[in-house]
Design a protein around this motif. Structure first.
Motif, PDB file in Angstrom:
ATOM      1  N   PRO A 251      65.537  75.981  34.085  1.00 50.28           N
ATOM      2  CA  PRO A 251      64.555  75.280  34.910  1.00 50.28           C
ATOM      3  C   PRO A 251      65.213  74.160  35.711  1.00 50.28           C
ATOM      4  CG  PRO A 251      63.684  75.634  32.712  1.00 50.28           C
ATOM      5  CD  PRO A 251      65.146  76.008  32.668  1.00 50.28           C
ATOM      6  N   ARG A 252      64.603  73.789  36.822  1.00 51.80           N
ATOM      7  CA  ARG A 252      65.215  72.801  37.704  1.00 51.80           C
ATOM      8  C   ARG A 252      65.175  71.400  37.101  1.00 51.80           C
ATOM      9  NH1 ARG A 252      64.208  69.008  41.538  1.00 51.80           N
ATOM     10  NH2 ARG A 252      65.569  69.003  43.373  1.00 51.80           N
ATOM     11  N   ASP A 253      64.062  71.035  36.486  1.00 54.88           N
ATOM     12  CA  ASP A 253      63.884  69.661  36.046  1.00 54.88           C
ATOM     13  C   ASP A 253      63.403  69.576  34.603  1.00 54.88           C
ATOM     14  OD1 ASP A 253      64.393  68.222  38.605  1.00 54.88           O
ATOM     15  OD2 ASP A 253      62.656  69.388  39.266  1.00 54.88           O
ATOM     16  N   TYR A 254      63.926  68.588  33.917  1.00 51.65           N
ATOM     17  CA  TYR A 254      63.482  68.249  32.558  1.00 51.65           C
ATOM     18  C   TYR A 254      63.296  66.734  32.466  1.00 51.65           C
ATOM     19  CZ  TYR A 254      64.630  72.788  30.368  1.00 51.65           C
ATOM     20  OH  TYR A 254      64.665  74.100  29.986  1.00 51.65           O
ATOM     21  N   GLN A 255      62.209  66.335  31.859  1.00 49.28           N
ATOM     22  CA  GLN A 255      61.997  64.917  31.534  1.00 49.28           C
ATOM     23  C   GLN A 255      60.982  64.855  30.407  1.00 49.28           C
ATOM     24  OE1 GLN A 255      60.325  62.465  34.621  1.00 49.28           O
ATOM     25  NE2 GLN A 255      60.770  60.556  33.554  1.00 49.28           N
ATOM     26  N   ALA A 256      61.333  64.176  29.337  1.00 47.85           N
ATOM     27  CA  ALA A 256      60.496  64.147  28.142  1.00 47.85           C
ATOM     28  C   ALA A 256      59.531  62.974  28.171  1.00 47.85           C
ATOM     29  CB  ALA A 256      61.368  64.043  26.896  1.00 47.85           C
ATOM     30  N   ASP A 257      58.297  63.234  27.773  1.00 53.15           N
ATOM     31  CA  ASP A 257      57.386  62.149  27.422  1.00 53.15           C
ATOM     32  C   ASP A 257      57.729  61.748  25.992  1.00 53.15           C
ATOM     33  OD1 ASP A 257      54.946  60.988  26.077  1.00 53.15           O
ATOM     34  OD2 ASP A 257      54.168  61.125  28.118  1.00 53.15           O
ATOM     35  N   MET A 258      58.134  60.516  25.791  1.00 52.24           N
ATOM     36  CA  MET A 258      58.655  60.087  24.496  1.00 52.24           C
ATOM     37  C   MET A 258      57.665  59.254  23.691  1.00 52.24           C
ATOM     38  SD  MET A 258      61.423  61.586  24.174  1.00 52.24           S
ATOM     39  CE  MET A 258      61.881  60.773  22.656  1.00 52.24           C
ATOM     40  N   THR A 259      56.404  59.307  24.054  1.00 49.18           N
ATOM     41  CA  THR A 259      55.402  58.479  23.389  1.00 49.18           C
ATOM     42  C   THR A 259      55.363  58.724  21.887  1.00 49.18           C
ATOM     43  OG1 THR A 259      54.056  58.462  25.406  1.00 49.18           O
ATOM     44  CG2 THR A 259      52.962  57.843  23.333  1.00 49.18           C
ATOM     45  N   ARG A 260      55.301  59.971  21.478  1.00 51.45           N
ATOM     46  CA  ARG A 260      55.185  60.283  20.045  1.00 51.45           C
ATOM     47  C   ARG A 260      56.397  59.787  19.262  1.00 51.45           C
ATOM     48  NH1 ARG A 260      52.863  66.469  19.342  1.00 51.45           N
ATOM     49  NH2 ARG A 260      50.926  66.202  20.555  1.00 51.45           N
ATOM     50  N   ALA A 261      57.581  60.060  19.770  1.00 46.37           N
ATOM     51  CA  ALA A 261      58.791  59.652  19.051  1.00 46.37           C
ATOM     52  C   ALA A 261      58.864  58.131  18.930  1.00 46.37           C
ATOM     53  CB  ALA A 261      60.028  60.196  19.755  1.00 46.37           C
ATOM     54  N   LEU A 262      58.536  57.437  20.001  1.00 46.22           N
ATOM     55  CA  LEU A 262      58.580  55.976  19.964  1.00 46.22           C
ATOM     56  C   LEU A 262      57.535  55.422  19.004  1.00 46.22           C
ATOM     57  CD1 LEU A 262      59.093  55.287  23.776  1.00 46.22           C
ATOM     58  CD2 LEU A 262      60.807  55.064  21.961  1.00 46.22           C
ATOM     59  N   GLN A 263      56.383  56.071  18.931  1.00 49.94           N
ATOM     60  CA  GLN A 263      55.342  55.630  17.998  1.00 49.94           C
ATOM     61  C   GLN A 263      55.747  55.842  16.549  1.00 49.94           C
ATOM     62  OE1 GLN A 263      51.907  57.837  19.378  1.00 49.94           O
ATOM     63  NE2 GLN A 263      51.251  56.189  20.763  1.00 49.94           N
ATOM     64  N   SER A 264      56.705  56.735  16.311  1.00 48.70           N
ATOM     65  CA  SER A 264      57.173  56.979  14.941  1.00 48.70           C
ATOM     66  C   SER A 264      58.065  55.848  14.431  1.00 48.70           C
ATOM     67  CB  SER A 264      57.944  58.301  14.884  1.00 48.70           C
ATOM     68  OG  SER A 264      59.263  58.150  15.408  1.00 48.70           O
ATOM     69  N   GLY A 265      58.472  54.955  15.314  1.00 50.20           N
ATOM     70  CA  GLY A 265      59.359  53.868  14.932  1.00 50.20           C
ATOM     71  C   GLY A 265      60.800  54.068  15.355  1.00 50.20           C
ATOM     72  N   TRP A 266      61.105  55.216  15.935  1.00 43.83           N
ATOM     73  CA  TRP A 266      62.455  55.502  16.429  1.00 43.83           C
ATOM     74  C   TRP A 266      62.589  55.017  17.870  1.00 43.83           C
ATOM     75  CZ3 TRP A 266      63.475  58.384  20.757  1.00 43.83           C
ATOM     76  CH2 TRP A 266      64.812  58.753  20.981  1.00 43.83           C
TER      77      TRP A 266
END
Length: 299
Positions: free
Chosen positions: A261-276
């Protein structure tokens, strides 16, 4: 853990060992040299199948399943082998957990390839899964198996969809190949350079996988593994050239590879809410990678 000889697996083993875990690795081939430095208490050679798992005679508290295919290109050349490495090994591991160690927690490093051509960026975990390569389809199937075993058998499981992971020790990836080409005087690369990737250093990926093990449950929490920052391939390669002391910028031929795929960008809300949270910027990560690469080249 499985796949402990791999690039991501080694970083996870080292991180677990630093936290006081006794880490056992299972995977292909002999690996005596470097096992201790990689954080392993013991290395068990063998394929990830049910007989091999049972021969370990272990009752693990945590399983990080890093074994499986790691290449979109290889999945296009031999999709059956890719299926067996990814789906077959995951099915065997889940049966081992169900029958032999149901109290263990499982963390599965999946891939952003399950999203395919994402409809929206940054991509959220509950977005549509439309993989465009056998590699992505097989990761998606493995995810479905894991969720099913969580629901049906009460296993504690979690999934992290890793985006573009890099770091010292990675030799089969864009950065390794690009360093070699740039130093050899080659300047042409696939694509337009405007393609974007979300780069996460392997140390940060390992920390996220360990955190995912702490929150594993039959509900199968699923998180993206990136930084949330989309960086163009041109920016990455230009930075590599500067770090390698080369003035001329890379050029792009416009051709693209199937399954990418041409583009990738993650929404990191869940991971950040986990404390990481990630600790390594992509520029600092590239600086570290180039320093390691030049040391390897000098050997």
């Amino acid at each position: 853990m499985t796949g402990a000889r791999g690039s991501i697996g080694r970083h996870v083993a080292q991180a677990l060992s630093s936290f006081g875990w006794q880490v056992h690795g299972l995977g292909h081939g002999e690996w005596a040299e470097g096992a201790v430095s990689a954080g392993l208490r013991r290395w068990h050679a063998g394929t990830v199948d049910l007989p091999a798992l049972r021969r370990l005679a272990l009752k693990p508290d945590l399983i990080v399943h890093c074994a499986g295919s790691g290449s979109v290109g290889a999945s296009l050349v031999d999709p059956l082998a890719d299926f067996q490495r990814t789906v077959g090994s995951t099915a065997a591991l889940l049966e081992y957990m169900r029958a032999d160690c149901p109290a263990a927690a499982l963390v599965y490093p999946s891939s952003a390839a399950v999203y395919g051509h994402a409809e929206r960026l940054p991509t959220k975990e509950d977005g549509p899964l439309c993989p465009v390569s056998p590699y992505g389809f097989h990761k998606k199937i493995a995810e479905e198996l894991i969720r099913a075993h969580g629901v049906m058998f009460g296993l504690r499981v979690s999934i992290v969809r890793l985006f573009s992971i890099y770091g010292e020790g990675f030799r089969k990836q864009l950065l390794w190949d690009a360093c070699g080409k740039i130093l050899a005087g080659e300047r042409e690369f696939f694509g337009t350079g405007d393609e974007t990737r979300d780069w996460l250093h392997a140390d940060d990926a390992a920390a996220l996988l360990i955190r995912a093990g702490e929150v594993a449950s039959p509900e199968c929490p699923t998180m993206n593994g990136g930084t949330g920052e989309a960086v163009t391939v041109a920016a990455i390669l230009n930075e590599l050239a500067i770090l390698l002391g080369v003035d001329e910028k890379p050029r792009f031929v416009g051709a693209t590879r199937a399954g990418d795929p041409r583009d990738y960008q993650a929404d990191m809300t869940r991971a950040l809410q986990s404390g990481w949270a990630p600790s390594t910027s992509w520029r600092e990560g590239l600086r570290r990678y180039v320093a390691w690469y030049l040391e390897e080249r000098a050997r």
